[in-house]
Design an enzyme around this catalytic site. Structure first.
Site, short mmCIF file in Angstrom:
data_model
loop_
_atom_site.label_atom_id
_atom_site.label_comp_id
_atom_site.label_asym_id
_atom_site.label_seq_id
_atom_site.Cartn_x
_atom_site.Cartn_y
_atom_site.Cartn_z
N ARG A 16 -26.06 40.17 -81.78
CA ARG A 16 -25.88 41.27 -80.30
C ARG A 16 -27.74 41.10 -79.75
O ARG A 16 -27.61 41.16 -78.40
CB ARG A 16 -26.15 42.65 -80.31
CG ARG A 16 -24.27 43.29 -80.02
CD ARG A 16 -25.32 44.98 -80.63
NE ARG A 16 -25.33 44.73 -81.95
CZ ARG A 16 -25.42 46.10 -81.88
NH1 ARG A 16 -25.31 47.29 -81.09
NH2 ARG A 16 -25.53 46.88 -83.83
N LYS A 23 -32.02 37.21 -87.09
CA LYS A 23 -32.35 38.78 -85.74
C LYS A 23 -33.78 38.87 -86.63
O LYS A 23 -34.70 39.57 -85.84
CB LYS A 23 -31.29 39.67 -85.87
CG LYS A 23 -31.82 40.98 -85.47
CD LYS A 23 -30.91 41.57 -85.29
CE LYS A 23 -29.81 42.24 -87.29
NZ LYS A 23 -29.89 43.77 -86.86
N GLY A 140 -25.15 56.53 -88.51
CA GLY A 140 -24.35 57.37 -89.24
C GLY A 140 -25.48 58.89 -89.46
O GLY A 140 -26.78 59.08 -89.38
N GLU A 155 -20.28 56.87 -91.30
CA GLU A 155 -21.23 56.86 -90.05
C GLU A 155 -19.73 56.77 -88.98
O GLU A 155 -19.03 57.21 -88.64
CB GLU A 155 -20.19 54.74 -90.87
CG GLU A 155 -20.82 54.56 -92.04
CD GLU A 155 -22.45 54.47 -91.56
OE1 GLU A 155 -22.42 53.72 -90.42
OE2 GLU A 155 -22.67 54.64 -92.38
N ASN A 228 -31.27 45.89 -82.66
CA ASN A 228 -30.15 45.01 -82.82
C ASN A 228 -30.23 44.21 -81.11
O ASN A 228 -29.85 43.25 -81.62
CB ASN A 228 -28.62 45.66 -83.23
CG ASN A 228 -29.13 46.23 -84.36
OD1 ASN A 228 -28.95 45.78 -84.98
ND2 ASN A 228 -28.92 47.54 -84.24
N TYR A 387 -61.19 9.28 -73.36
CA TYR A 387 -59.86 8.63 -73.32
C TYR A 387 -59.50 7.67 -73.19
O TYR A 387 -59.12 7.72 -71.47
CB TYR A 387 -57.96 9.82 -73.59
CG TYR A 387 -57.24 9.58 -73.41
CD1 TYR A 387 -56.80 8.89 -74.46
CD2 TYR A 387 -56.18 9.69 -72.33
CE1 TYR A 387 -55.11 8.40 -75.23
CE2 TYR A 387 -54.64 9.02 -72.72
CZ TYR A 387 -54.78 8.18 -74.42
OH TYR A 387 -53.46 8.48 -74.47
N SER A 405 -74.87 16.58 -61.28
CA SER A 405 -73.50 16.70 -60.59
C SER A 405 -72.41 15.71 -60.49
O SER A 405 -73.03 14.79 -59.90
CB SER A 405 -73.82 17.71 -59.74
OG SER A 405 -74.31 18.41 -60.17
N ARG A 440 -75.33 4.31 -60.71
CA ARG A 440 -74.36 4.32 -59.11
C ARG A 440 -74.64 2.98 -58.18
O ARG A 440 -75.70 2.35 -58.59
CB ARG A 440 -74.10 5.21 -58.46
CG ARG A 440 -75.58 5.79 -58.51
CD ARG A 440 -75.82 7.15 -57.83
NE ARG A 440 -77.45 7.80 -57.50
CZ ARG A 440 -77.80 8.61 -58.01
NH1 ARG A 440 -77.60 9.73 -58.17
NH2 ARG A 440 -79.16 8.60 -57.27
#
Length: 461
Positions: A16, A23, A140, A155, A228, A387, A405, A440
């Site tokens: 279920r 489960k 039950g 049951e 369940n 990287y 910055s 730069r």
């Protein structure tokens, strides 16, 4: 106190649930359902645990590892048949045996201890854990005699109209005299609607033999919920979350909105820490005292020290020391370490790096694979370029460094103490102590360029 044993029923696939995952391995607040059950059992002073496995046996064994012994139920022929698989392991033991389902994650150690104690003091051969249900459908029913003693359990599918009206239900959890349990199991038949060997039939067999059978009615029906399907899984998660959050509040943690806060089972939080609405705390997260975790933050398996403020941020496997501020909208990834007094601001990402004491990266920055010293200022828009498309490289930044910055720090480089990186620089070589690095191109102005620019646009149009 008698020797305590336990059999955990975890053999069913759980169709279920409509899932490829077995489960009992579906998680509630960070750990599988069956792990919740085992933790409660372990805390009730049980000396031996045998888990009955079937569907997904190897996966269940891997999850529980050294927490349990195991017995295999190759065919799913009912709960009585499942418990019988533990006979070879437990039949010679003296003591009391708890039988509990692996899909009942809300049982507390306190309730199980009460059940054991009641059983031991009553000298019963079997004790049923029962609860009063507003809607007993599917459970039950516990049928009692005129003197209120237990007669039998019936049951749902085998119950007549009168029996179906009973609201005292069998939670599926029992304590038995161990040897009496396995003697009775050998007599259980399968003459019922399902053609299965029901564990509750042991109760009738014991009664017919003149043995004492008792029932212990628990106070909180919610603990008895069996999972369940996905609806029950969500409800169990809601109840577990409520339980966990209330535990932290009793221990001195303040919640702005506990119903909108998700905390997993292994999270630790110190006193006088404030948890705002929408927070998710997961895994093995540990948070110190006098800290604030701001709204909508997510923290996964991270360590947060005292006097830390985190605002609307995500932390994964990070380590944050005292008096650090993080966020808003920061992301600390695996192996990030923020030393005392550091600040990571809005839209800053840190990965596999150490940010030194009192160092700051306030805005729009990526710090990856870097060791940053104390009192460093990382300017807005700085990128640690780690990287090359194939390999990761590391950068080392000394103490009292000022990074202007818009800088790019191309690893591997080392920047010495008290060095200055001019704004807009791309640094791909080491910088000595107290040096100014300007990397730069020289600015060049083209006079009267506007007309050429517009003419080019017109041609393209």
């Amino acid at each position: 106190m008698e020797k305590r044993l336990a059999v955990v029923l975890a053999a069913g696939k759980g169709t279920r649930m409509k899932s490829e995952l077995y489960k009992v391995l579906h998680t509630i607040n960070g750990i599988s359902m069956v792990e919740h059950v085992l933790r409660a059992v372990q805390q009730s002073n049980v000396e031996r645990i045998v888990t009955i496995v079937g569907h997904g046996a190897e996966t269940v064994r891997d999850v529980l590892a050294d927490q349990s012994e195991f017995a295999l139920q190759e065919e799913q022929l009912g709960t009585g048949h499942a418990v019988l698989q533990a006979k070879d392991l437990l039949k010679d033991e003296e003591g009391s045996t708890l039988v509990i389902c692996g899909d009942t994650p809300l049982f507390s150690a306190e309730t199980l201890n009460q059940l054991f104690k009641f059983h031991e003091e009553s000298n019963a051969k079997g004790t049923i854990l029962t609860a009063i249900a507003e809607d007993p459908t599917g459970y039950g029913r516990v049928v009692r005699q005129s003197d209120k003693e237990v007669s039998r359990i019936v049951e749902q599918k085998d119950a007549n109209e009168e029996e179906q009206a009973i609201t005292e239900i069998n939670t599926g959890t029992y304590v038995f005299n161990n040897k009496a349990l396995f003697e009775a199991l050998d007599k259980v038949g399968n003459e019922n609607a399902q053609g299965e060997y029901y564990l509750p039939d042991v109760i009738s067999i014991m009664k017919e033999a003149g043995d004492t059978v008792k029932a212990f009615t628990m106070d909180n029906f919610d603990e008895a919920i069996g999972v369940n399907d996905r609806i029950a899984l969500a409800e169990a998660t809601r109840l577990m979350t409520k339980r966990i959050n209330e535990k932290h509040m009793r221990n001195g943690v303040t919640f702005i909105n506990p119903t909108a806060t998700y905390i997993e089972a292994d999270v630790e939080i110190g006193q006088d820490t404030l948890i705002e609405s929408g927070v998710s705390l997961k895994g093995n997260t540990k948070i110190g005292s006098h800290s604030t975790i701001g709204s909508n933050s997510e923290i996964i398996s991270s360590t947060i020290a005292d006097h830390v403020e985190i605002r609307q941020s995500v932390l994964e496997f990070a380590n944050v020391e005292e008096n650090v501020t993080v966020g808003p909208f920061a992301h600390l990834r695996a192996k990030s370490v923020l030393k005392e007094g550091a600040h990571i601001g809005n839209f800053v990402e840190v990965k596999n790096s150490v940010v030194g004491k009192n160092s700051k990266a306030g805005h729009l920055t990526y710090i990856g694979d870097a060791d940053i010293g104390t009192d460093v200022n990382v300017g807005c828009g700085t990128v640690f370029v780690n990287y090359d498309g194939k390999n990761k490289f590391r950068s080392t930044i000394g103490n009292d460094v000022f990074i202007g910055s818009g800088s790019n720090i191309v690893a591997p480089v080392t920047v010495g103490d008290r060095a200055i990186i001019a704004a807009g620089s791309t640094v791909n070589s080491d910088v000595p102590e107290e040096a100014l690095a300007i990397a730069r191109s020289r600015q060049e102005n083209k006079d009267k360029y506007w007309k050429r620019f517009k003419d080019k646009q017109n041609l393209e149009d």
